[in-house]
Motif scaffolding. Structure first.
Motif: not given
Length: 397
Positions: A201-204, A211-214, A265-266, A282-285
């Protein structure tokens, strides 16, 4: 900054990215991502961003708020029924194992914990590493929110159901596992593992490919080592890139501090927020939701400094600072003693990383390095902010 922090050995290397008025205004690099292997800083270096994960988790929450799945004023117990009877610690020793009879005494909360309390760290939860109270100690012994904790976020929620709160929700500010709890709520409401939600929903959609948890094996060559101050000066390795904890998926996906990312990424995340919730189509919010991040959501428009306990652990200076949704917000420029703008929002990470977004100046800044426990962290962020704003020769009225 290179002379003061890199050349003197306080930081292994630095990467600064500044975006203003629709264009990349500055990209600066110095030093190394890995001193032992003599690897120079690189533009696509991967960093442990620790608490800079929090604003990302906050955005995930607000995506579900926009969908009507949860509200900021909702009681947390609506989604976590086992928390309905949480009390405030009074006396005794909270236990991490079942005991005969109560191990501690509590008093009732003044009001139920709200979702906004999680987003602003006014929930009454804490962090074990704070080393201040008996509740901190109970968290520490129970390894609450440990990345290696078996059972992940679900088990963390069960643990917290057995522990008392530090204070009644809404009455104080305390840095805590609150944002990890938000990650759990996103996971529960979306029906996806938290990391899967962030990826899909966000990174891709935003093109945040690193950006990921590992850090996967094919990218480990870009992961920097993390350091801490050595006893005799200089730096010593805290997490070696060649054998990093972040090389494998964690058992617990910590929305409060578990992500790795790159400056690029950030910055894409920051640009999306700076652009009112949309980036490259791309709309996120929505813009109105993004505007909430520039507001202080602490009760009575109070500052963090007024509500935090004495000697509170700090990733930022709290004078003139309120708290928004998952990050600090500037509410009194004069009290910060630094150049800045009302409504700019920001935060940092334990490894001395930092970012801020200044909507009025159409400015976003991302700073990356990898040192934990450095006394230079606060002066570093002060110097970065001073240098960025002093380089601007004009501003909006």
């Amino acid at each position: 900054m290179r002379q003061r922090y890199v050349d003197t050995g306080k930081l292994p290397g630095i990467l600064t990215m500044i975006y203003r008025r629709g264009a990349l205004a500055h990209l600066g690099m110095a030093g190394s991502i890995d001193i032992e292997r003599d690897k120079p800083m690189r533009e696509d270096a991967i960093f442990r961003i620790y608490s800079m994960s929090k604003p990302i988790t906050a955005v995930a929450l607000m995506m579900l708020v926009e969908e009507g799945q949860i509200g900021l004023d909702d009681d947390v117990a609506t989604y976590i029924p086992s928390w309905k009877n949480l009390g405030v610690y009074a006396t005794g020793m909270p236990s991490i194992v079942p005991v005969a009879g109560p191990a501690y005494m509590t008093t009732p909360v003044e009001r139920p914990m709200k979702v906004i309390d999680l987003a602003t760290h006014t929930s009454g939860l804490t962090y074990g590493f704070l080393n201040r109270t008996a509740v901190d100690d109970a968290y520490r012994r129970a390894h609450v929110a440990d990345f290696n904790a078996e059972g992940g976020l679900d088990a963390m929620i069960e643990q917290l159901a057995t522990l008392p709160l530090e204070f009644s929700p809404g009455t104080a500010w305390n840095y805590s596992v609150s944002i990890d709890v938000i990650g759990y709520l996103v996971q529960k409401l979306s029906g996806m593992r938290f990391g899967e939600f962030l990826r899909n929903r966000l990174f891709e959609p935003l093109g945040m490919t690193d950006t990921a948890f590992c850090c996967p094996p094919e990218k480990l060559g870009r992961l920097g080592s993390c350091y801490m101050p050595g006893n005799g000066g200089g730096l010593k390795v805290q997490d070696d890139a060649g054998n990093s904890f972040f090389a494998a998926p964690p058992a617990l996906e910590s929305g409060g501090g578990g992500l790795v990312s790159t400056a690029h990424d950030y910055m894409r995340f920051c640009r999306m927020m700076l652009n009112g919730g949309t980036l490259d189509g791309v709309q996120i919010l929505s813009p109105k939701t993004v505007a909430l991040f520039s507001l202080n959501h602490l009760p009575g428009n109070r500052e963090v400094a007024e509500m935090a306990p004495p000697g509170m652990f700090s990733e930022a200076s709290y004078a003139g600072v309120g708290f928004s949704i998952g990050c600090g917000v500037n509410i009194d420029v004069a009290r910060t003693r630094l150049p800045g703008t009302l409504g700019e929002y920001f935060w940092g990470g334990a490894a001395s990383t930092a970012f801020w977004i200044d909507p009025k100046e159409e400015l976003a800044v991302v700073f990356m390095t990898q040192v934990i426990g450095s006394d230079a962290r606060l002066t570093l962020r002060r110097d970065l902010r001073t240098l960025v704003y002093s380089a601007m020769t004009e501003s909006f009225a």
